[in-house]
Design an enzyme around this catalytic site. Structure first.
Site, PDB file in Angstrom:
ATOM      1  N   PRO A  13       0.711  -1.297  -0.643  1.00  0.00           N
ATOM      2  CG  PRO A  13      -0.437  -0.594   2.484  1.00  0.00           C
ATOM      3  CD  PRO A  13       0.715  -2.279   1.056  1.00  0.00           C
ATOM      4  CG  ASN A  14       0.235   4.455   1.416  1.00  0.00           C
ATOM      5  OD1 ASN A  14      -1.088   4.930   0.328  1.00  0.00           O
ATOM      6  ND2 ASN A  14      -0.071   3.879   2.282  1.00  0.00           N
ATOM      7  CE1 TYR A  26       8.928   5.347   2.711  1.00  0.00           C
ATOM      8  CE2 TYR A  26       7.309   7.099   2.740  1.00  0.00           C
ATOM      9  CZ  TYR A  26       7.711   6.216   3.719  1.00  0.00           C
ATOM     10  OH  TYR A  26       7.275   5.571   4.215  1.00  0.00           O
ATOM     11  CG  ASN A  77       8.339  -1.711   0.265  1.00  0.00           C
ATOM     12  OD1 ASN A  77       7.585  -2.226   1.163  1.00  0.00           O
ATOM     13  ND2 ASN A  77       8.957  -0.254  -0.259  1.00  0.00           N
ATOM     14  CB  ALA A  80       1.690  -0.021   6.330  1.00  0.00           C
ATOM     15  CG  HIS A  83       4.917  -1.953   9.974  1.00  0.00           C
ATOM     16  ND1 HIS A  83       6.346  -1.568  10.759  1.00  0.00           N
ATOM     17  CD2 HIS A  83       4.912  -0.433   9.385  1.00  0.00           C
ATOM     18  CE1 HIS A  83       7.159  -1.255   8.884  1.00  0.00           C
ATOM     19  NE2 HIS A  83       6.669  -0.246   8.775  1.00  0.00           N
ATOM     20  CG  ASP A  90       0.145 -16.933   9.130  1.00  0.00           C
ATOM     21  OD1 ASP A  90       0.741 -16.866   9.871  1.00  0.00           O
ATOM     22  OD2 ASP A  90      -1.063 -16.207   9.290  1.00  0.00           O
ATOM     23  CD  GLU A 101       9.900  -7.389   5.104  1.00  0.00           C
ATOM     24  OE1 GLU A 101       9.624  -8.145   5.209  1.00  0.00           O
ATOM     25  OE2 GLU A 101       9.490  -6.635   5.775  1.00  0.00           O
ATOM     26  CG  HIS A 103      10.849  -2.234   4.886  1.00  0.00           C
ATOM     27  ND1 HIS A 103       9.668  -1.904   4.782  1.00  0.00           N
ATOM     28  CD2 HIS A 103      11.341  -3.013   5.545  1.00  0.00           C
ATOM     29  CE1 HIS A 103       9.181  -2.333   5.574  1.00  0.00           C
ATOM     30  NE2 HIS A 103       9.845  -3.293   5.548  1.00  0.00           N
ATOM     31  CG  LEU A 104      11.510   2.435  -0.858  1.00  0.00           C
ATOM     32  CD1 LEU A 104      10.885   3.329  -2.188  1.00  0.00           C
ATOM     33  CD2 LEU A 104      12.301   1.625  -1.557  1.00  0.00           C
ATOM     34  CB  SER A 105      12.483   4.762   4.430  1.00  0.00           C
ATOM     35  OG  SER A 105      11.530   3.722   5.660  1.00  0.00           O
ATOM     36  NE  ARG A 110       9.921   6.784   8.086  1.00  0.00           N
ATOM     37  CZ  ARG A 110       9.184   6.435   7.571  1.00  0.00           C
ATOM     38  NH1 ARG A 110       9.008   5.498   6.572  1.00  0.00           N
ATOM     39  NH2 ARG A 110       8.271   6.896   6.966  1.00  0.00           N
ATOM     40  NE  ARG A 114       7.256   5.015   9.898  1.00  0.00           N
ATOM     41  CZ  ARG A 114       5.910   5.196   9.174  1.00  0.00           C
ATOM     42  NH1 ARG A 114       5.805   3.680   7.765  1.00  0.00           N
ATOM     43  NH2 ARG A 114       5.028   5.922   8.153  1.00  0.00           N
TER      44      ARG A 114
HETATM   45  C1  DQA Z   1       7.853   1.850   3.351  1.00  0.00           C
HETATM   46  C2  DQA Z   1       8.386   1.325   5.442  1.00  0.00           C
HETATM   47  C3  DQA Z   1       6.620   1.495   5.943  1.00  0.00           C
HETATM   48  O1  DQA Z   1       6.953   1.879   7.278  1.00  0.00           O
HETATM   49  C4  DQA Z   1       6.121   2.498   5.639  1.00  0.00           C
HETATM   50  O2  DQA Z   1       4.558   2.505   5.734  1.00  0.00           O
HETATM   51  C5  DQA Z   1       5.559   2.386   3.581  1.00  0.00           C
HETATM   52  C6  DQA Z   1       7.067   2.391   2.860  1.00  0.00           C
HETATM   53  C7  DQA Z   1       9.593   1.681   2.906  1.00  0.00           C
HETATM   54  O3  DQA Z   1       9.690   0.883   1.914  1.00  0.00           O
HETATM   55  O4  DQA Z   1      10.608   2.577   3.335  1.00  0.00           O
HETATM   56  O5  DQA Z   1       4.582   2.539   2.539  1.00  0.00           O
HETATM   57  O6  DQA Z   1       8.224   0.180   3.570  1.00  0.00           O
END
Ligand code: DQA
Length: 144
Positions: A13-14, A26, A77, A80, A83, A90, A101, A103-105, A110, A114
């Site tokens: 998501p997002n 990001y 990735n 959210a 978390h 599963d 896995e 994560h860009l950040s 943070r 997270r």
């Molecule tokens: C993320 C980090 C997550 O905490 C956040 O909710 C994201 C992006 C990252 O790529 O840094 O949506 O996965």
């Protein structure tokens, strides 16, 4: 002759809002631009299938579908959902291929919420804080 490796890259998501979404965290590139950047640098060394969904159940189904494919590895990735999602954890637990896995950040720097990474329990490798290079590095880690 060794066969070309195939990767499924799932974005949660997002991540379709990259470029518009908190660029100071990001970066300025959109997801299609990151995909382009990654594919160019990979220069046909492997085959990548990119998928994005904002919906938890769709991501679970996509992961389940990997069972009947010949993907060499899954890069995910979960956004959210990393978390919060026992369902994605599963589903990942079913797979027998490496799971990277990303994560860009760097989430370690943070908010406290997270710091819990449910999905990471099923991941083979975790890579964080690489920004636009996250997917490239994750894929390259399986090509060495
Ligand atoms: C993320 C980090 C997550 O905490 C956040 O909710 C994201 C992006 C990252 O790529 O840094 O949506 O996965």
């Amino acid at each position: 002759m060794t066969s070309i490796k195939k990767f499924l890259i799932i974005n949660g998501p997002n991540l379709n809002m990259l470029g518009k979404r908190e660029p100071e965290i990001y970066g300025k590139l959109t997801l299609p631009e990151i995909i382009d950047y990654t594919e160019k640098l990979l220069a046909n060394k492997c085959l990548c299938t990119w998928y994005q969904s904002n919906i938890e159940g769709e991501i679970v189904t996509k992961i389940q579908d990997v069972i009947s494919t010949d993907f060499s590895a899954l890069v995910i990735n979960p956004g959210a959902y990393s978390h919060t999602s026992v369902a994605i954890l599963d589903a990942l637990g079913i797979l027998k291929i490496p799971i990277i896995e990303v994560h860009l950040s760097n989430t370690h720097r943070r908010e406290d919420f997270r710091q819990t990474k449910l999905t990471a329990k099923a991941s083979t490798i975790i890579m964080e804080g690489l920004g636009k290079n996250a997917y490239l590095m994750a894929i390259e880690s399986q090509l060495l």
